[in-house]
Scaffold this active site. Sequence first.
Site, short mmCIF file in Angstrom:
data_model
loop_
_atom_site.label_atom_id
_atom_site.label_comp_id
_atom_site.label_asym_id
_atom_site.label_seq_id
_atom_site.Cartn_x
_atom_site.Cartn_y
_atom_site.Cartn_z
N SER A 141 3.30 -2.12 -8.22
CA SER A 141 3.48 -1.66 -6.84
C SER A 141 2.63 -0.40 -6.59
CB SER A 141 4.97 -1.43 -6.54
OG SER A 141 5.20 -1.37 -5.16
N ASP A 269 5.79 -11.84 -0.89
CA ASP A 269 6.23 -10.47 -1.14
C ASP A 269 6.63 -9.81 0.18
OD1 ASP A 269 6.36 -7.67 -1.67
OD2 ASP A 269 4.88 -7.83 -3.26
N HIS A 297 8.77 -9.35 -4.54
CA HIS A 297 8.15 -8.09 -4.93
C HIS A 297 8.64 -7.72 -6.33
CE1 HIS A 297 6.05 -4.32 -4.23
NE2 HIS A 297 7.09 -3.69 -4.78
#
Length: 334
Positions: A141, A269, A297
Amino acid sequence: MNYRAPWWLPGGNLQTIWPALYARRVFGELPQYRRERWTTPDRDFLDVDWLSNSAPTFPKAPLLVLFHGLEGSSRSHYAEAFADFAAERGLAFAVPHFRGCSGELNQGPRAYHSGDHEEIGWILSRLRAQHQGPVVAVGVSLGGNALMRWAGEAGTEAGNVVSAVASVCSPIDLAAGSQAIGRGFNRLVYTTMFLRSMKPKAMEKLRQHPGLFDGERLMAARDLYEFDDIFTAPLHGFRNADDYYARASAKPHLHRIRIPALVLNALNDPFVPAASLPGPHEVGSFVTLWRPKGGGHVGFPDGHLPGHVRTMPDEVGAWLLHSLPEMSRFVKAL
């Protein structure tokens, strides 16, 4: 990556939330870490956790470095899964914590941000200097955007530090990611979750450094865009949130990468709109794009209840280790 989400977890939100809260993370023992505290060039500190309950198979075994996501740590579900992968294969494993994410607030008048390529470069150079074997790095991320931003900035020099890099579910177009997380269900659930930890840390930073930002405006911030506009951007040299997103996003710099690089994003996501992801013509020959339909995610649970999150670390880790001939020799030996 040939990933297929389990039928009992339909949709990107369930594939995000369930793995983080309920899925299994390891096949072996839970990782135990040994912590090192490093003094940064600006006389602040950051903490690095080293996997300690599994010794590397060889003195020159590869080192796998993981850069965590927003408000993450070495105890995030994906970090423990990557640690389990490293332990199983006899690798060294380290998680450098971004400033303020190791359980103790850093001292300087700054925190961390998505485009902190200078910090990434300093960390990786120090790890390279103290490790005998090859080094590979994965960022998850926020950490993945920062890692790719560094790889693009470093160009050919990156190969002197690491052999390969990977990003997982990274919002490499920060403006698009900010818009996505600020709407509807995402705003209600994910934004609320992040701000619940970010606002108190920011206010503690204000107590350390009175006048650093407008505390009343920050406490009134309703989404990550407003938080970034008040706190993240000005503390790290950006004019505002828009300037921060434009200059810190890795997407415009992917074509500059000159080492093997993997960019993995699930098409469902909730944080990263599929339309914002780069095409092959935007990244150059050194970058591999994986676009599975499912996974959410940083989820990617397998199909066995309650689910296991080692699927993604196994595939990403194997890609990193097979990215260069020297890695392949280590993998075969292991």
